[in-house]
Write a protein that holds these residues in place. Structure first.
Motif, mmCIF file in Angstrom:
data_model
loop_
_atom_site.group_PDB
_atom_site.id
_atom_site.type_symbol
_atom_site.label_atom_id
_atom_site.label_comp_id
_atom_site.label_asym_id
_atom_site.label_seq_id
_atom_site.Cartn_x
_atom_site.Cartn_y
_atom_site.Cartn_z
ATOM 1 N N ARG A 99 0.849 -1.189 0.000
ATOM 2 C CA ARG A 99 0.000 0.000 0.000
ATOM 3 C C ARG A 99 0.893 1.251 0.000
ATOM 4 O O ARG A 99 2.018 1.179 0.462
ATOM 5 N N PRO A 100 0.381 2.386 -0.473
ATOM 6 C CA PRO A 100 1.182 3.613 -0.343
ATOM 7 C C PRO A 100 1.242 4.034 1.126
ATOM 8 O O PRO A 100 0.240 3.932 1.841
ATOM 9 N N CYS A 101 2.413 4.493 1.550
ATOM 10 C CA CYS A 101 2.591 4.993 2.920
ATOM 11 C C CYS A 101 1.742 6.247 3.096
ATOM 12 O O CYS A 101 1.757 7.137 2.259
ATOM 13 N N SER A 102 0.998 6.324 4.193
ATOM 14 C CA SER A 102 0.095 7.461 4.397
ATOM 15 C C SER A 102 0.866 8.752 4.666
ATOM 16 O O SER A 102 0.326 9.835 4.536
ATOM 17 N N ASP A 140 4.845 0.149 0.383
ATOM 18 C CA ASP A 140 5.392 -0.800 1.355
ATOM 19 C C ASP A 140 4.262 -1.665 1.889
ATOM 20 O O ASP A 140 3.094 -1.378 1.666
ATOM 21 N N THR A 141 4.647 -2.726 2.596
ATOM 22 C CA THR A 141 3.634 -3.613 3.170
ATOM 23 C C THR A 141 3.202 -3.121 4.546
ATOM 24 O O THR A 141 2.252 -3.662 5.105
ATOM 25 N N ILE A 142 3.962 -2.154 5.106
ATOM 26 C CA ILE A 142 3.538 -1.614 6.401
ATOM 27 C C ILE A 142 3.270 -0.123 6.263
ATOM 28 O O ILE A 142 3.739 0.524 5.327
ATOM 29 N N ASP A 143 2.469 0.426 7.170
ATOM 30 C CA ASP A 143 2.139 1.840 7.152
ATOM 31 C C ASP A 143 2.262 2.350 8.577
ATOM 32 O O ASP A 143 1.574 1.849 9.465
ATOM 33 N N MET A 195 15.910 -3.459 -0.776
ATOM 34 C CA MET A 195 15.159 -2.457 -1.546
ATOM 35 C C MET A 195 14.095 -1.805 -0.663
ATOM 36 O O MET A 195 13.434 -2.481 0.125
ATOM 37 N N ALA A 196 13.914 -0.480 -0.814
ATOM 38 C CA ALA A 196 12.878 0.214 -0.056
ATOM 39 C C ALA A 196 11.522 -0.357 -0.423
ATOM 40 O O ALA A 196 11.169 -0.418 -1.588
ATOM 41 N N GLY A 197 10.732 -0.788 0.580
ATOM 42 C CA GLY A 197 9.408 -1.319 0.286
ATOM 43 C C GLY A 197 9.263 -2.761 0.723
ATOM 44 O O GLY A 197 8.189 -3.329 0.617
ATOM 45 N N GLY A 198 10.362 -3.346 1.200
ATOM 46 C CA GLY A 198 10.238 -4.659 1.812
ATOM 47 C C GLY A 198 10.471 -5.812 0.867
ATOM 48 O O GLY A 198 10.547 -5.653 -0.344
ATOM 49 N N PRO A 199 10.588 -7.010 1.444
ATOM 50 C CA PRO A 199 10.954 -8.211 0.692
ATOM 51 C C PRO A 199 9.912 -8.613 -0.351
ATOM 52 O O PRO A 199 10.248 -9.240 -1.342
ATOM 53 N N GLU A 200 8.634 -8.273 -0.134
ATOM 54 C CA GLU A 200 7.597 -8.651 -1.107
ATOM 55 C C GLU A 200 7.869 -7.997 -2.462
ATOM 56 O O GLU A 200 7.794 -8.642 -3.509
ATOM 57 N N ILE A 201 8.177 -6.694 -2.437
ATOM 58 C CA ILE A 201 8.441 -5.985 -3.693
ATOM 59 C C ILE A 201 9.745 -6.487 -4.308
ATOM 60 O O ILE A 201 9.841 -6.702 -5.513
ATOM 61 N N GLU A 202 10.752 -6.682 -3.448
ATOM 62 C CA GLU A 202 12.049 -7.174 -3.914
ATOM 63 C C GLU A 202 11.895 -8.504 -4.647
ATOM 64 O O GLU A 202 12.467 -8.717 -5.722
ATOM 65 N N ARG A 203 11.096 -9.394 -4.049
ATOM 66 C CA ARG A 203 10.879 -10.712 -4.632
ATOM 67 C C ARG A 203 10.131 -10.600 -5.966
ATOM 68 O O ARG A 203 10.440 -11.300 -6.928
#
Lengths: 196, 196
Positions: free
Chosen positions: A55-58, A64-67, B1-9
């Protein structure tokens, strides 16, 4: 297409990806069908996973997967300096350069008369609000060295003037007319160091 | 990578596709993340669907969701003539030309001293068995006009000699040195008509 609607649909959807035309989409589909366990199933799972979680960071607009995103949540990063980028691709490019340890703000595009992108289409108001809220001391405008990029930089700088924050731009290591996402890491690092 | 392992993968797996390098894989990943409902989720579903359902046809080697494949099962197609192709991509190219209404046989590659592909790696024995089993009257060798393609054609023709079947090849409308999958439909149709 020989092979039924499942393959046809796969080719059609692959051909929507940037850089893949109908022919390369067919090649990609065959490549996947031949590497079912090694590539196709993991890729399908990775896509479903990312679609469900990312999701987009608020705060900054990063994906990212976290916010808040992992960059906003990282207390080791310098919160007194914000790097403004047009797009998440540019944020990734900055991070690859390894030269920036502050926070980010993703505008969501560049002002463009041609494409009809107006200031209210970008998250400029949210950026202006962050400056006093987070006691930001410097805003680095890391925008493409194109007409649209420089127009946007000029506009953002004007909008930030009332906050009194120091506004800098990447140095002219960025080749004029070039796009950030295509720059090598070294040039980006040098441009950041020589910002004015 | 910025955005976590899900995006990297996701980026890593996309970069395995033919025609996508690391940079275009990043662009494709961002493209997908921004078009979640319209492209990403349907593509993930189409991949999972195809991975679960698509199998090589036990008779001809074509990829399909049913076995026999839809071409083998189509009684309107002429069973007395088999078109031999190296790969499913070439079968698709032949079908796009619309000029062939017989059956197919996919060899699974071309003989190649350089790549170490030997006759027993290809489904040549199965082809030789199909000729008497299905009372085939003609075999058209639709193989690349490259050294490997012509070597393979020569070898297959020799292997089919004992069956007494008529063996033809695509006419020299195929540009010498060219690959079948890159040909336009018109040239393919002309080459099929002028087969010798």
């Amino acid at each position: 297409m020989a092979g039924g609607p499942e393959i046809e649909r796969l080719v059609l959807l692959l051909s929507k990806l940037p850089g893949l035309g109908p022919r390369s989409a067919r090649r990609a589909a065959l490549f996947l069908l031949k590497r079912r366990a090694l590539v196709m199933e993991p890729l399908a799972a990775a896509m479903a996973d990312a679609a469900a979680k990312v999701r987009p960071c608020s705060r900054c607009g990063n994906l990212d997967t976290i916010d808040l995103c992992s960059l906003c949540a990282d207390s080791r990063r310098d919160g007194s300096i914000i790097c403004v980028v047009a797009d998440v691709a540019d944020l990734w490019a900055m991070e690859r350069s390894g030269a920036f340890r502050g926070q980010y703000h993703v505008l969501g595009g560049l002002l463009s008369a041609l494409d009809g992108v107006r200031p209210e289409d970008l998250s400029i108001g949210r950026l202006a609000a962050r400056v006093p809220d987070e006691a930001v001391e410097e805003v680095v405008l890391a925008l493409n060295a194109t007409v649209d990029g420089q127009t946007t930089a000029h506009y953002v700088a004007e909008r930030l003037e009332p906050t009194g924050v120091r506004v800098s731009r990447l140095a002219h290591g960025v080749p004029v007319g070039g796009e950030l996402d295509y720059l090598d890491e070294g040039t980006l690092a040098a441009a950041l160091k020589a910002r004015r």
